[in-house]
Design a protein around this motif. Structure first.
Motif, mmCIF file in Angstrom:
data_model
loop_
_atom_site.group_PDB
_atom_site.id
_atom_site.type_symbol
_atom_site.label_atom_id
_atom_site.label_comp_id
_atom_site.label_asym_id
_atom_site.label_seq_id
_atom_site.Cartn_x
_atom_site.Cartn_y
_atom_site.Cartn_z
ATOM 1 N N GLN A 189 0.764 -1.270 -0.037
ATOM 2 C CA GLN A 189 0.149 0.444 -0.059
ATOM 3 C C GLN A 189 0.577 1.656 0.109
ATOM 4 O O GLN A 189 0.447 2.296 0.013
ATOM 5 C CB GLN A 189 -1.130 0.473 0.987
ATOM 6 C CG GLN A 189 -2.044 -1.177 1.299
ATOM 7 C CD GLN A 189 -2.981 -0.996 2.215
ATOM 8 O OE1 GLN A 189 -2.827 -0.511 2.909
ATOM 9 N NE2 GLN A 189 -3.825 -2.183 2.855
ATOM 10 N N HIS A 190 2.052 1.463 0.502
ATOM 11 C CA HIS A 190 3.032 2.548 -0.637
ATOM 12 C C HIS A 190 2.841 3.400 0.734
ATOM 13 O O HIS A 190 2.954 4.528 0.289
ATOM 14 C CB HIS A 190 2.652 3.019 -1.906
ATOM 15 C CG HIS A 190 3.039 2.431 -2.401
ATOM 16 N ND1 HIS A 190 3.908 1.743 -3.160
ATOM 17 C CD2 HIS A 190 2.283 1.608 -3.322
ATOM 18 C CE1 HIS A 190 3.965 0.872 -4.212
ATOM 19 N NE2 HIS A 190 3.339 1.288 -4.215
ATOM 20 N N THR A 191 2.471 3.357 2.277
ATOM 21 C CA THR A 191 1.974 3.401 3.371
ATOM 22 C C THR A 191 3.355 4.308 4.016
ATOM 23 O O THR A 191 3.711 4.676 5.163
ATOM 24 C CB THR A 191 1.505 2.227 4.945
ATOM 25 O OG1 THR A 191 1.908 2.080 4.982
ATOM 26 C CG2 THR A 191 0.271 2.161 4.260
ATOM 27 N N GLY A 192 4.227 3.673 3.796
ATOM 28 C CA GLY A 192 6.142 3.753 4.467
ATOM 29 C C GLY A 192 6.794 3.504 2.803
ATOM 30 O O GLY A 192 7.066 2.469 2.786
ATOM 31 N N PRO A 193 8.050 3.642 3.559
ATOM 32 C CA PRO A 193 10.205 2.696 3.082
ATOM 33 C C PRO A 193 10.045 1.617 3.616
ATOM 34 O O PRO A 193 9.292 1.608 5.238
ATOM 35 C CB PRO A 193 10.666 4.122 3.409
ATOM 36 C CG PRO A 193 10.064 4.941 4.659
ATOM 37 C CD PRO A 193 8.689 4.967 4.459
ATOM 38 N N ILE A 194 10.501 0.928 3.022
ATOM 39 C CA ILE A 194 10.531 -0.599 3.842
ATOM 40 C C ILE A 194 12.177 -0.461 3.322
ATOM 41 O O ILE A 194 12.657 -0.112 3.035
ATOM 42 C CB ILE A 194 9.966 -1.667 3.120
ATOM 43 C CG1 ILE A 194 10.730 -1.635 1.425
ATOM 44 C CG2 ILE A 194 8.636 -1.886 2.918
ATOM 45 C CD1 ILE A 194 9.970 -2.927 1.060
ATOM 46 N N SER A 195 12.722 -0.800 4.496
ATOM 47 C CA SER A 195 14.150 -0.229 5.363
ATOM 48 C C SER A 195 14.682 -1.484 6.566
ATOM 49 O O SER A 195 13.763 -1.808 7.004
ATOM 50 C CB SER A 195 14.338 0.408 5.522
ATOM 51 O OG SER A 195 13.747 1.423 6.595
ATOM 52 N N TYR A 196 16.492 -2.281 5.849
ATOM 53 C CA TYR A 196 16.773 -2.619 7.603
ATOM 54 C C TYR A 196 16.296 -2.805 8.541
ATOM 55 O O TYR A 196 15.490 -3.190 9.202
ATOM 56 C CB TYR A 196 17.884 -2.884 7.055
ATOM 57 C CG TYR A 196 18.714 -3.592 6.162
ATOM 58 C CD1 TYR A 196 17.701 -4.148 5.426
ATOM 59 C CD2 TYR A 196 19.494 -3.163 5.503
ATOM 60 C CE1 TYR A 196 18.707 -5.185 4.423
ATOM 61 C CE2 TYR A 196 20.511 -3.830 4.544
ATOM 62 C CZ TYR A 196 19.398 -5.015 3.671
ATOM 63 O OH TYR A 196 20.826 -5.117 2.682
ATOM 64 N N GLU A 197 16.132 -0.483 8.857
ATOM 65 C CA GLU A 197 15.817 -0.187 10.475
ATOM 66 C C GLU A 197 14.790 -0.643 10.357
ATOM 67 O O GLU A 197 14.062 -0.729 11.696
ATOM 68 C CB GLU A 197 16.158 1.110 10.257
ATOM 69 C CG GLU A 197 17.356 1.609 9.856
ATOM 70 C CD GLU A 197 17.795 1.608 8.406
ATOM 71 O OE1 GLU A 197 19.350 1.818 8.268
ATOM 72 O OE2 GLU A 197 17.482 1.716 7.550
ATOM 73 N N TYR A 198 13.127 -0.394 9.393
ATOM 74 C CA TYR A 198 12.051 -1.060 9.046
ATOM 75 C C TYR A 198 12.128 -2.726 10.242
ATOM 76 O O TYR A 198 11.176 -2.231 11.039
ATOM 77 C CB TYR A 198 11.814 -0.402 8.064
ATOM 78 C CG TYR A 198 9.589 -0.479 8.339
ATOM 79 C CD1 TYR A 198 8.929 -0.022 9.381
ATOM 80 C CD2 TYR A 198 9.334 -1.790 7.235
ATOM 81 C CE1 TYR A 198 7.655 -0.926 9.524
ATOM 82 C CE2 TYR A 198 7.977 -1.997 7.765
ATOM 83 C CZ TYR A 198 7.532 -1.517 9.328
ATOM 84 O OH TYR A 198 5.695 -1.585 8.304
ATOM 85 N N THR A 199 12.377 -3.309 9.420
ATOM 86 C CA THR A 199 12.275 -4.381 9.715
ATOM 87 C C THR A 199 12.752 -5.285 10.966
ATOM 88 O O THR A 199 12.781 -5.807 11.814
ATOM 89 C CB THR A 199 12.512 -5.282 8.625
ATOM 90 O OG1 THR A 199 13.816 -5.216 8.145
ATOM 91 C CG2 THR A 199 11.782 -5.027 7.373
ATOM 92 N N ASP A 200 14.328 -3.972 11.938
ATOM 93 C CA ASP A 200 14.571 -4.313 12.557
ATOM 94 C C ASP A 200 13.592 -4.192 13.861
ATOM 95 O O ASP A 200 13.231 -4.788 14.894
ATOM 96 C CB ASP A 200 16.289 -4.085 12.986
ATOM 97 C CG ASP A 200 17.278 -4.501 11.934
ATOM 98 O OD1 ASP A 200 16.790 -5.414 11.394
ATOM 99 O OD2 ASP A 200 18.175 -3.739 11.987
ATOM 100 N N THR A 201 13.084 -2.902 13.130
ATOM 101 C CA THR A 201 12.807 -2.212 14.869
ATOM 102 C C THR A 201 11.332 -3.218 15.297
ATOM 103 O O THR A 201 10.682 -3.185 15.574
ATOM 104 C CB THR A 201 12.089 -0.759 14.129
ATOM 105 O OG1 THR A 201 12.856 0.095 14.258
ATOM 106 C CG2 THR A 201 11.638 -0.164 15.098
#
Length: 213
Positions: A189-201
């Motif tokens: 849904q493109h609600t925000g960027p996906i990144s390593y920091e995001y998945t770590d969180t």
């Protein structure tokens, strides 16, 4: 007699390799199916269109697959297998270093890489979007494409339970959604960027909860 003679391989010349020819056609069909579902969308992708793009007769496709969904599923699985060497010698295993947080973060970072890969992003996004409105396709996507990965999460979480790192009463099938579902929603849904920091969180929040410690 002349026609019969011309049909025979010339002396010393090997006969055509039907296996190689079939593999070439199969590869062309895979590539055509993935390209069309990106360009036209799943509903407008047809067996006839795939056949025309691949340069084969539609009867060839029907001989190998019963429906366009089966073609696309197999094409996507083939794409994943061909890309597996890029992921290392054991791309379909879940690491178990004894540290559940580290292992989850490693796997989710690899998932981020895959979702960002142009080879995967467009066809997987098209199939996933159609699976939302097409229940049968959605169920097939889960069974054929997602379930093997989900099973790896379940096995790893059960090992963490046995090691005392996850509460024993936790249902691993529900727990894995803490990691997968938010990432999938953000990506789709493109609600925000996906990144390593995001998945770590995501891992930190899921394992430690939101309440003050």
């Amino acid at each position: 007699m002349a026609a019969q003679r011309s049909a025979q391989p010339a002396p010393g010349k090997p006969a055509p390799d039907s296996t190689r020819r079939s593999e070439k056609s199969r590869r062309a069909i895979y590539d055509a199916a993935l390209a069309l579902v990106v360009e036209a969308g799943y509903p407008k992708t047809t067996i006839e269109g795939i056949a025309a793009r691949a340069g084969v007769g539609k009867q060839t496709i029907y001989r190998w697959w019963p429906s366009k969904a089966d073609v696309l599923m197999e094409a996507f699985l083939d794409l994943a297998e061909r890309s597996a060497p890029d992921a290392g010698p054991e791309p379909y295993t879940f690491p178990d270093t004894g540290d559940i947080a580290a292992d989850l973060k490693l796997v989710l970072r690899a998932t981020v890489d895959e979702l960002r890969d142009p080879r995967f992003e467009a066809p997987s996004r098209a199939l996933a979007a159609e699976g939302v409105v097409n229940e049968q396709l959605g169920r097939e996507l889960v069974a054929k494409l997602m379930q093997p990965s989900l099973d790896l999460y379940i096995t790893r979480l059960r090992a963490a339970q046995a090691a005392g790192q996850v509460r024993p009463e936790i249902d691993p099938r529900i727990a894995l959604e803490f990691f997968i579902s938010p990432l999938a929603q953000r990506w789709l849904q493109h609600t925000g960027p996906i990144s390593y920091e995001y998945t770590d969180t995501l891992v930190d929040y899921a394992l430690h909860g939101l309440a003050p410690r």
